[in-house]
Design a protein around this motif. Sequence first.
Motif, PDB file in Angstrom:
ATOM      1  N   LEU A 124       0.833  -1.207   0.000  1.00  0.00           N
ATOM      2  CA  LEU A 124       0.000   0.000   0.000  1.00  0.00           C
ATOM      3  C   LEU A 124       0.870   1.261   0.000  1.00  0.00           C
ATOM      4  O   LEU A 124       1.780   1.402   0.817  1.00  0.00           O
ATOM      5  CB  LEU A 124      -0.899  -0.006   1.244  1.00  0.00           C
ATOM      6  CG  LEU A 124      -1.651   1.293   1.552  1.00  0.00           C
ATOM      7  CD1 LEU A 124      -2.816   1.498   0.591  1.00  0.00           C
ATOM      8  CD2 LEU A 124      -2.145   1.314   2.989  1.00  0.00           C
ATOM      9  N   HIS A 125       0.578   2.176  -0.921  1.00  0.00           N
ATOM     10  CA  HIS A 125       1.150   3.521  -0.876  1.00  0.00           C
ATOM     11  C   HIS A 125      -0.016   4.501  -0.756  1.00  0.00           C
ATOM     12  O   HIS A 125      -1.162   4.140  -0.994  1.00  0.00           O
ATOM     13  CB  HIS A 125       1.943   3.835  -2.147  1.00  0.00           C
ATOM     14  CG  HIS A 125       3.259   3.116  -2.250  1.00  0.00           C
ATOM     15  ND1 HIS A 125       4.298   3.348  -1.391  1.00  0.00           N
ATOM     16  CD2 HIS A 125       3.700   2.174  -3.117  1.00  0.00           C
ATOM     17  CE1 HIS A 125       5.332   2.582  -1.725  1.00  0.00           C
ATOM     18  NE2 HIS A 125       4.989   1.848  -2.762  1.00  0.00           N
ATOM     19  N   CYS A 162       4.209  10.380   0.268  1.00  0.00           N
ATOM     20  CA  CYS A 162       3.400   9.197   0.588  1.00  0.00           C
ATOM     21  C   CYS A 162       3.167   9.180   2.089  1.00  0.00           C
ATOM     22  O   CYS A 162       4.114   9.295   2.859  1.00  0.00           O
ATOM     23  CB  CYS A 162       4.146   7.938   0.136  1.00  0.00           C
ATOM     24  SG  CYS A 162       3.371   6.416   0.724  1.00  0.00           S
ATOM     25  N   VAL A 164       2.201   6.708   3.855  1.00  0.00           N
ATOM     26  CA  VAL A 164       2.571   5.429   4.482  1.00  0.00           C
ATOM     27  C   VAL A 164       4.079   5.395   4.748  1.00  0.00           C
ATOM     28  O   VAL A 164       4.521   4.870   5.770  1.00  0.00           O
ATOM     29  CB  VAL A 164       2.158   4.237   3.578  1.00  0.00           C
ATOM     30  CG1 VAL A 164       2.487   2.909   4.245  1.00  0.00           C
ATOM     31  CG2 VAL A 164       0.672   4.304   3.237  1.00  0.00           C
ATOM     32  N   HIS A 165       4.853   5.966   3.819  1.00  0.00           N
ATOM     33  CA  HIS A 165       6.317   5.955   3.932  1.00  0.00           C
ATOM     34  C   HIS A 165       6.798   7.407   3.933  1.00  0.00           C
ATOM     35  O   HIS A 165       6.909   8.022   2.866  1.00  0.00           O
ATOM     36  CB  HIS A 165       6.926   5.163   2.778  1.00  0.00           C
ATOM     37  CG  HIS A 165       6.287   3.810   2.607  1.00  0.00           C
ATOM     38  ND1 HIS A 165       5.336   3.557   1.641  1.00  0.00           N
ATOM     39  CD2 HIS A 165       6.434   2.657   3.317  1.00  0.00           C
ATOM     40  CE1 HIS A 165       4.922   2.297   1.753  1.00  0.00           C
ATOM     41  NE2 HIS A 165       5.567   1.729   2.758  1.00  0.00           N
ATOM     42  N   MET A 168       9.313   9.108   1.414  1.00  0.00           N
ATOM     43  CA  MET A 168       9.098   9.166  -0.043  1.00  0.00           C
ATOM     44  C   MET A 168       8.853  10.599  -0.493  1.00  0.00           C
ATOM     45  O   MET A 168       7.997  11.291   0.034  1.00  0.00           O
ATOM     46  CB  MET A 168       7.926   8.273  -0.456  1.00  0.00           C
ATOM     47  CG  MET A 168       8.257   6.789  -0.408  1.00  0.00           C
ATOM     48  SD  MET A 168       6.849   5.734  -0.834  1.00  0.00           S
ATOM     49  CE  MET A 168       6.669   6.050  -2.592  1.00  0.00           C
TER      50      MET A 168
HETATM   51 CU   LIG Z   1       4.572   4.669   0.056  1.00  0.00          CU
END
Ligand SMILES: [Cu+2]
Length: 230
Positions: A124-125, A162, A164-165, A168
């Motif tokens: 998932l992103h 992003c 989630v991360h 990024m």
């Molecule tokens: Cu991501």
Amino acid sequence: MRTVLGAFVALAAAVAVAAFIGLPGPAGAQGGGTLEVEVKYNGQPVVDKLKVNKDTEKCGTEAVIEKVVVGANKGLANAVVSVPGAKGGKAVKAVVDQHGCKFVPHVSVMAPGELELKNSDDILHNIHTYSTANPPINKAQPKFKKTMTEKFEKPEVIKLTCDVHSWMLGWIAVTPGPAAVTDKDGVAKITDVPAGKQKVEVWHETLGKQDKEVEVKAGQTTKVSFEMKK
Ligand SMILES: [Cu+2]
């Protein structure tokens, strides 16, 4: 069936020949020149490193955030060069992949219109953009959604992150005129630039903006160089 196929092949061949001998193509491509832009930076590369403890199978255990990339002969990579006042340049549609928990490429240019976002990571992103002229986007891109298309109609530089991360980071330059991104040695070529006086602009995510006036000559390559400062 055979005659239909034969006619189709003949038509395709005729189109190929027409393209080869240079019959009138898209408007604006005639009489243009090429700009070879070299961007230099008289400083050190800046690369941030971060320990990663999430999705390490796809992301690895260390994120490398390349903020200032300097190559051979002090060439500055990832700079956007554009000719904002030119019309009729070749439209560039950008494709950005999320691969290894990085936006690839880190910096892209596109004509106003559609951007294709790929997710080749199988995780998932969540695309989150920061923009003022275009509506911001904050959208999950689950692992099964390999491609997503978004619209950016207004010229501006858009920051891509992003949720989630957190590490990024990517950039999309929406430019109305022809544009390109410098390679690892700080060089970018822009083709189909209308002849005449043109303003060339350079943008870099941490080093800012510069511009210069150049005279573009039809059918010729004009060299321009910039030096970005800290
Ligand atoms: Cu991501």
